[in-house]
Write an enzyme that holds these catalytic residues in place. Structure first.
Site, PDB file in Angstrom:
ATOM      1  N   GLY A  58       0.785  -1.032   0.189  1.00  0.00           N
ATOM      2  CA  GLY A  58      -0.083   0.284   0.035  1.00  0.00           C
ATOM      3  C   GLY A  58       0.886   1.368  -0.477  1.00  0.00           C
ATOM      4  CG  PHE A  59      -0.074   6.168   0.599  1.00  0.00           C
ATOM      5  CD1 PHE A  59       1.203   6.794  -0.062  1.00  0.00           C
ATOM      6  CD2 PHE A  59      -0.459   6.681   1.423  1.00  0.00           C
ATOM      7  CE1 PHE A  59       1.635   8.191   0.177  1.00  0.00           C
ATOM      8  CE2 PHE A  59       0.127   8.301   2.154  1.00  0.00           C
ATOM      9  CZ  PHE A  59       1.087   8.680   1.555  1.00  0.00           C
ATOM     10  CB  ALA A 160      -0.756   1.297  11.052  1.00  0.00           C
ATOM     11  CE1 TYR A 191      -8.785   2.320   8.800  1.00  0.00           C
ATOM     12  CE2 TYR A 191      -9.065   5.358   9.477  1.00  0.00           C
ATOM     13  CZ  TYR A 191      -7.793   4.022   9.484  1.00  0.00           C
ATOM     14  OH  TYR A 191      -7.045   4.144   9.475  1.00  0.00           O
ATOM     15  CE  LYS A 195      -6.873   1.217  10.970  1.00  0.00           C
ATOM     16  NZ  LYS A 195      -5.386   0.061  11.220  1.00  0.00           N
ATOM     17  CE1 TYR A 205      -2.422 -12.934  21.301  1.00  0.00           C
ATOM     18  CE2 TYR A 205      -5.311 -11.308  20.969  1.00  0.00           C
ATOM     19  CZ  TYR A 205      -4.280 -12.721  20.809  1.00  0.00           C
ATOM     20  OH  TYR A 205      -5.152 -13.740  20.276  1.00  0.00           O
ATOM     21  CG  HIS A 227      -5.712   4.112  -4.480  1.00  0.00           C
ATOM     22  ND1 HIS A 227      -6.425   4.884  -6.299  1.00  0.00           N
ATOM     23  CD2 HIS A 227      -5.484   2.850  -5.279  1.00  0.00           C
ATOM     24  CE1 HIS A 227      -7.419   3.530  -6.091  1.00  0.00           C
ATOM     25  NE2 HIS A 227      -6.246   2.429  -6.155  1.00  0.00           N
TER      26      HIS A 227
END
Length: 386
Positions: A58-59, A160, A191, A195, A205, A227
């Site tokens: 990706g970017f 991220a 989204y 996140k 974890y 993109h």
């Protein structure tokens, strides 16, 4: 006017055929010549790491891959190519330190690595709204898979995350201690909330399984390899200006954003991954501009006859966005160094070359050497705007 001599025509045809044959032979010879790669640093087995980058085509991921490859590490890219593209990393294909795996991280992955950069996820509103359930799965099930992998092999994992965890913030600028103001059922929730869950999973974890985690809250980022149709502010404005379309602002244009150049972000990600700090860290540019200011800056740089027009505001569009990067400065010694003028200029040039392409052989590659050098020419503290 004298008629063309038949013999001359035959000679021209023969010459053309010979030229075409020579061109074919040259291409055959080119295929036999070993591919040349950028000169990478050599690391011994003590210092060389096996590093997994999810979303590495990706970017942002491809720029991170460039950085890690140039440093001499072994890099494994995993991507399902929903928004990533193979040509973002094609300059490394075949290199002994590089491996590309076509895989969706919603499914388990069994490999041996030392570090994981978990970047896989669509990141622009049109992309993550296209399939909201898939976006949620990538950031929850996919994150569980990466944390599970880290647990099994004893790897450190960097998640991220995003400034979207702050939603439409009521605190300005946004510090890492701010809990956010997010609509859990709005169009951006697939989204934003996914996140937020990915961060919760990381620290669960960490607490329960002793997995080493790092969390980067990434603010708006731009640069080459974006993109073309990702619907983000910078790419929209540049594409519209270059093609002579109206530059579209949604809402009043007084909502603010803080944009960082991609190599600055990569520098921050690497420093965070290799630090001893485990709490979330904002990585962004504290230089705040209105959306209208960005439109004017890009319009002036590109030129042309585009007009700036306003349309109805998007639902749940954050009105103010500016990172407090005190933690990144103090803990990582990091801050943006690439000026807005330099960054926008490089991005415009990339988009212009992309629009000029008419066939696959016309490559528009962004050299990893150029990408690594841009940060070196700016000293910390030299951040200048227009």
């Amino acid at each position: 006017m004298e008629p063309m001599n038949i013999d001359k025509i035959d000679n021209m045809d023969e010459a053309l055929l010979k030229i075409q044959e020579l061109e074919k032979r040259l291409k055959d010879i080119e295929y036999r010549i070993p591919k040349k790669y950028p000169e990478v640093k050599f690391l011994t087995y003590k210092d060389r790491k096996r590093i997994l980058v999810t979303g590495g085509a990706g970017f942002v991921g491809s720029h991170l891959v460039d950085r890690l490859m140039m440093e001499g590490h072994e890099v494994i890219v995993v991507d399902n190519f929903f928004t990533g593209r193979k040509r973002n990393v094609e300059h490394w294909i075949g290199h002994e330190n590089f491996e590309l795996i076509h895989h969706d991280i919603v499914n388990p992955l069994y490999i041996e690595v030392d570090q994981i950069y978990h970047l896989a996820s669509p990141a622009s509103p049109p992309h993550y709204m296209y399939n909201p359930v898939k976006t949620i799965k990538t950031n929850t099930v996919g994150t569980i898979n990466m944390l599970g992998l880290a647990k099994r092999v004893g790897a450190r994992v960097l998640i991220a995350s995003t400034s979207e965890v702050y939603g439409d913030p009521e605190v300005h600028p946004q510090t890492e201690s701010y809990w956010g103001h997010v609509n859990p059922i709005g169009p951006r929730a697939c989204y934003d909330e996914a996140k937020r869950v990915s961060e919760t999973l990381a620290y669960s974890y960490d607490k329960q399984e002793n997995v080493e985690v790092r969390v980067a809250r990434i603010f708006n980022t731009y640069g080459p390899r974006m993109h073309m149709n990702d619907g983000r502010v910078v790419s929209n404005f540049i594409l519209q200006a270059l093609t002579g379309q109206d530059i579209t602002i949604y809402g009043s244009g007084q909502q603010t954003r803080s944009f960082q150049y991609v190599t600055d972000l990569v520098d921050g990600l690497v420093k965070l991954q290799n630090s001893n700090y485990s709490l979330p860290v904002n990585l962004g540019n504290p230089e705040e501009h209105t959306i209208e200011e960005f439109a004017v800056i890009i319009h002036k740089m590109v030129g042309g006859k585009s007009h700036i027009v306003h349309k109805e505001a998007m639902e749940d569009d954050p009105q103010r966005r500016k990172p407090d990067i005190t933690r990144a400065k103090n803990i990582l010694g990091w801050q943006p160094v690439v000026s807005l003028q330099e960054g926008i200029k490089k991005t415009v040039n990339y988009f212009r070359k992309e629009l000029m392409r008419s066939k696959h052989s016309e490559r528009n590659l962004h050299s990893p050497v150029d990408a690594s050098n841009i940060n070196k020419v700016h000293k910390a503290g030299d951040y200048n705007d227009f």
